[in-house]
Design an enzyme around this catalytic site. Structure first.
Site, PDB file in Angstrom:
ATOM      1  CE  LYS A  78      -4.503   0.482   2.366  1.00 19.41           C
ATOM      2  NZ  LYS A  78      -5.340  -0.390   1.591  1.00 19.41           N
ATOM      3  CG  ASP A 105      -5.590  -3.362   3.665  1.00 19.87           C
ATOM      4  OD1 ASP A 105      -5.108  -2.542   4.471  1.00 19.87           O
ATOM      5  OD2 ASP A 105      -6.531  -3.092   2.908  1.00 19.87           O
ATOM      6  CD  GLU A 172      -6.397  -8.203   2.133  1.00 22.06           C
ATOM      7  OE1 GLU A 172      -7.045  -7.614   3.010  1.00 22.06           O
ATOM      8  OE2 GLU A 172      -6.436  -7.898   0.924  1.00 22.06           O
ATOM      9  CB  ALA A 184     -11.701  -9.994  -8.620  1.00 23.32           C
TER      10      ALA A 184
HETATM   11  P1  GTP Z   1     -11.022  -2.877   3.433  1.00 20.17           P
HETATM   12  O1  GTP Z   1     -11.177  -2.230   4.756  1.00 20.17           O
HETATM   13  O2  GTP Z   1     -11.401  -2.012   2.264  1.00 20.17           O
HETATM   14  O3  GTP Z   1      -9.669  -3.480   3.255  1.00 20.17           O
HETATM   15  O4  GTP Z   1     -12.067  -4.065   3.358  1.00 20.17           O
HETATM   16  P2  GTP Z   1     -12.304  -5.208   4.431  1.00 20.17           P
HETATM   17  O5  GTP Z   1     -11.417  -5.036   5.600  1.00 20.17           O
HETATM   18  O6  GTP Z   1     -13.782  -5.301   4.658  1.00 20.17           O
HETATM   19  O7  GTP Z   1     -11.789  -6.492   3.694  1.00 20.17           O
HETATM   20  P3  GTP Z   1     -12.387  -7.316   2.488  1.00 20.17           P
HETATM   21  O8  GTP Z   1     -12.040  -8.713   2.797  1.00 20.17           O
HETATM   22  O9  GTP Z   1     -13.824  -7.003   2.202  1.00 20.17           O
HETATM   23  O10 GTP Z   1     -11.574  -6.790   1.230  1.00 20.17           O
HETATM   24  C1  GTP Z   1     -10.207  -6.800   1.173  1.00 20.17           C
HETATM   25  C2  GTP Z   1      -9.720  -6.769  -0.267  1.00 20.17           C
HETATM   26  O11 GTP Z   1     -10.387  -7.786  -1.039  1.00 20.17           O
HETATM   27  C3  GTP Z   1     -10.010  -5.513  -1.051  1.00 20.17           C
HETATM   28  O12 GTP Z   1      -9.013  -4.562  -0.833  1.00 20.17           O
HETATM   29  C4  GTP Z   1      -9.988  -6.029  -2.503  1.00 20.17           C
HETATM   30  O13 GTP Z   1      -8.659  -6.258  -2.949  1.00 20.17           O
HETATM   31  C5  GTP Z   1     -10.648  -7.371  -2.344  1.00 20.17           C
HETATM   32  N1  GTP Z   1     -12.115  -7.260  -2.510  1.00 20.17           N
HETATM   33  C6  GTP Z   1     -13.040  -7.349  -1.537  1.00 20.17           C
HETATM   34  N2  GTP Z   1     -14.274  -7.202  -2.035  1.00 20.17           N
HETATM   35  C7  GTP Z   1     -14.145  -7.027  -3.365  1.00 20.17           C
HETATM   36  C8  GTP Z   1     -15.077  -6.812  -4.443  1.00 20.17           C
HETATM   37  O14 GTP Z   1     -16.281  -6.755  -4.275  1.00 20.17           O
HETATM   38  N3  GTP Z   1     -14.547  -6.671  -5.690  1.00 20.17           N
HETATM   39  C9  GTP Z   1     -13.214  -6.734  -5.943  1.00 20.17           C
HETATM   40  N4  GTP Z   1     -12.805  -6.585  -7.204  1.00 20.17           N
HETATM   41  N5  GTP Z   1     -12.319  -6.918  -4.954  1.00 20.17           N
HETATM   42  C10 GTP Z   1     -12.766  -7.057  -3.681  1.00 20.17           C
HETATM   43 MG    MG Z   2      -8.334  -3.783   2.027  1.00 23.51          MG
END
Ligand code: GTP
Ligand code: MG
Length: 236
Positions: A78, A105, A172, A184
């Site tokens: 990041k 992450d 992550e 995705a």
């Molecule tokens: P953040 O706080 O944004 O990191 O999300 P979170 O803590 O709820 O984690 P989550 O597991 O939902 O998502 C982490 C990562 O998974 C994201 O930064 C994306 O790389 C990927 N991701 C999650 N949801 C999606 C989605 O709907 N579409 C796509 N393309 N990637 C996703």
């Molecule tokens: Mg994330």
């Protein structure tokens, strides 16, 4: 310039505020900058460690089973800007210890597999390693997201041995098939193009495409089971 306040890596604000209104202690800002760069370097090393582990698994698996479950491995660190943006957005305290604890992450590694069954294998081979601790696991394959997103997410921590200390750094890890990855990456582009406000017709098309991706993954899995490791089709 006023006397420098003692530097506490865990409590000093990373925005460089020196506590004296209207004055910026440049020496202090420089120290903060160096501390932050050093902090980020730990995450780069953690990516290197995890990537090496995955490459070893890939090569070892290939040598013992004559089969390679990993199509490709990617990683991203990041940017400092988006780390700070996330801290502000989520209202986390603005210090390095809080960032370490809350922003999980900063280091990201993505493993793209050939088949659905490879995902659990790779997960187990990583999670079973002595120096890896699984902090969090999200199975968006069994429970896909409403938009259709599928992936297995692990937040692990790994020790990084630095010249003067050892740090445990969170990483992550996203594990998914080629079809899930294909979906995705397109969804990500569409999401950004519409700044999160994806029109309903596109949203339902995307959900349908995710369904097709799953069908393809299941079809490929069936085919995969019919073919033995040496590439011969099982007839019996
Ligand atoms: P953040 O706080 O944004 O990191 O999300 P979170 O803590 O709820 O984690 P989550 O597991 O939902 O998502 C982490 C990562 O998974 C994201 O930064 C994306 O790389 C990927 N991701 C999650 N949801 C999606 C989605 O709907 N579409 C796509 N393309 N990637 C996703
Ligand atoms: Mg994330």
């Amino acid at each position: 310039m006023g006397a420098m306040k003692p530097w506490h890596p865990d409590t000093t604000a990373v925005d460089g505020s020196s506590g004296e209104p209207g004055r910026i202690d440049l020496e202090h800002v420089q120290t903060l900058r160096e501390q932050f760069v050093d902090f980020m370097l730990g995450y780069k090393f953690a990516i290197d460690e995890i990537t090496t582990k995955i490459n070893i698994l890939r090569e070892d698996f290939n040598s013992t089973h004559e089969y390679n479950p990993i199509e490709h491995v990617g990683s991203r660190l990041k940017s400092p800007e988006s780390v700070l943006e996330k801290v502000r957005r989520k209202n986390y305290p603005m210090n390095l210890a809080a960032i370490r604890e809350n922003v999980l992450d900063i280091a990201g590694v993505r493993v793209v597999c050939s088949f659905i069954s490879d995902i659990a294998q790779i997960r187990d081979m990583l999670a079973g390693q002595e120096d890896i601790t699984v902090l969090e696991e999200r199975d968006y394959i069994t429970y896909r997201k409403p938009n259709g997103y599928q992936s297995l997410h692990l937040i692990v921590s790994i020790p990084v041995f630095r010249s003067a200390r050892t740090e445990r750094i969170p990483v992550e890890i996203q594990i998914r098939t080629i079809a899930m990855d294909f979906w995705a990456s397109l969804e990500h582009k569409i999401y950004y193009k519409y700044r999160g406000e994806v029109p309903p017709n596109l949203r339902s098309d995307l959900a349908q495409a995710a369904e097709v991706a799953t069908q393809l993954d299941e079809k490929m899995e069936t085919l995969h089971r019919q073919v033995d490791r040496t590439g011969h089709v099982r007839t019996g």
